[in-house]
Design an enzyme around this catalytic site. Sequence first.
Site, PDB file in Angstrom:
ATOM      1  CG  HIS A  60      -2.007   0.967   1.206  1.00  0.00           C
ATOM      2  ND1 HIS A  60      -2.392   1.672   2.315  1.00  0.00           N
ATOM      3  CD2 HIS A  60      -2.835   1.362   0.205  1.00  0.00           C
ATOM      4  CE1 HIS A  60      -3.416   2.461   2.018  1.00  0.00           C
ATOM      5  NE2 HIS A  60      -3.692   2.286   0.740  1.00  0.00           N
ATOM      6  CD  GLU A  70      -2.890   2.179  -3.275  1.00  0.00           C
ATOM      7  OE1 GLU A  70      -3.813   2.987  -3.474  1.00  0.00           O
ATOM      8  OE2 GLU A  70      -1.906   2.425  -2.536  1.00  0.00           O
ATOM      9  CG  ASP A 129      -2.837   6.695  -3.669  1.00  0.00           C
ATOM     10  OD1 ASP A 129      -3.925   6.125  -3.794  1.00  0.00           O
ATOM     11  OD2 ASP A 129      -2.019   6.429  -2.761  1.00  0.00           O
ATOM     12  CG  HIS A 138      -3.597   8.926  -0.121  1.00  0.00           C
ATOM     13  ND1 HIS A 138      -4.440   9.706   0.667  1.00  0.00           N
ATOM     14  CD2 HIS A 138      -4.247   7.748  -0.304  1.00  0.00           C
ATOM     15  CE1 HIS A 138      -5.532   9.033   0.933  1.00  0.00           C
ATOM     16  NE2 HIS A 138      -5.443   7.833   0.368  1.00  0.00           N
ATOM     17  CD  GLU A 169      -7.308   4.950  -4.560  1.00  0.00           C
ATOM     18  OE1 GLU A 169      -8.233   5.564  -3.991  1.00  0.00           O
ATOM     19  OE2 GLU A 169      -6.650   4.045  -4.015  1.00  0.00           O
TER      20      GLU A 169
END
Length: 256
Positions: free
Chosen positions: A19, A46, A48, A61, A122
């Site tokens: 993450h 993952e 962002d 993020h 993301e």
Amino acid sequence: MRKIIDRLLNKESILVAGHRGVDAFYPENTLLSFQKALDMNVDMIEFDMNLTKDKVVVIMHDRTVDRTTNGKGYIHDMTLKQIKELDAGGKFGKVFEGLKVPTLREFCELVQPYKNILLNAEIKEKTYETVDLAMEIIKEYGLMHRCVFTCFDAFIAAYMYDSYGVKVQGFPKEKMENFVDGEIGTYSKLFAVGIDMKTITPERVQEFENLGILPWSYCPDTEELVYESIRCGARLMTCNNPIPALKILKAKGLHS
């Protein structure tokens, strides 16, 4: 030839995603954090994406720089030059001072040589423009076949699915903005859902299995939560600290 993305469909194993890299131990969404995740042999990273004032996709993020850097303000109000002047590591610890906010291009250059790594990309700046610019760069680096794209906004999730034919991760209905009910609604666009460890249950997992949507969990960062994620039936774990998940899954023969 079997596609790398097909690993996500293998019911004989459970995969582990880092993450924001390994943000339990390193400044999140930095190249250092991503490299440490690669060194741990996670299955997926993952990350962002946001968009600067001068239309550069950067990895962060939050939509503001306040929490993770020594600056203040919205990313979309700042140029790349201004973003690059910020310290993205010092708030995590003095030893990390000097780390920079990476661009999507810099991230792609880092992960491109790792042929087996999957990516969970993301969209945080929830605009079609951000999606289009990100897709263009990821295509340029030949990484589309490794990606699952994620957004909490159902309109953006549907746009990615309808316009690009990519695999999309969403979330349970109550977690998403602009959710559309019905047979051709939001769930019909999703490849996977991320379920919070606070709300995951075997029944919730089965609900999505019945819809043909892969049930993933976040963030099982302790041994206790890893065992709970396994019990509930999650097929992938997105972890701030991947170490417990990797250790337990390997011991159980559920991770290669």
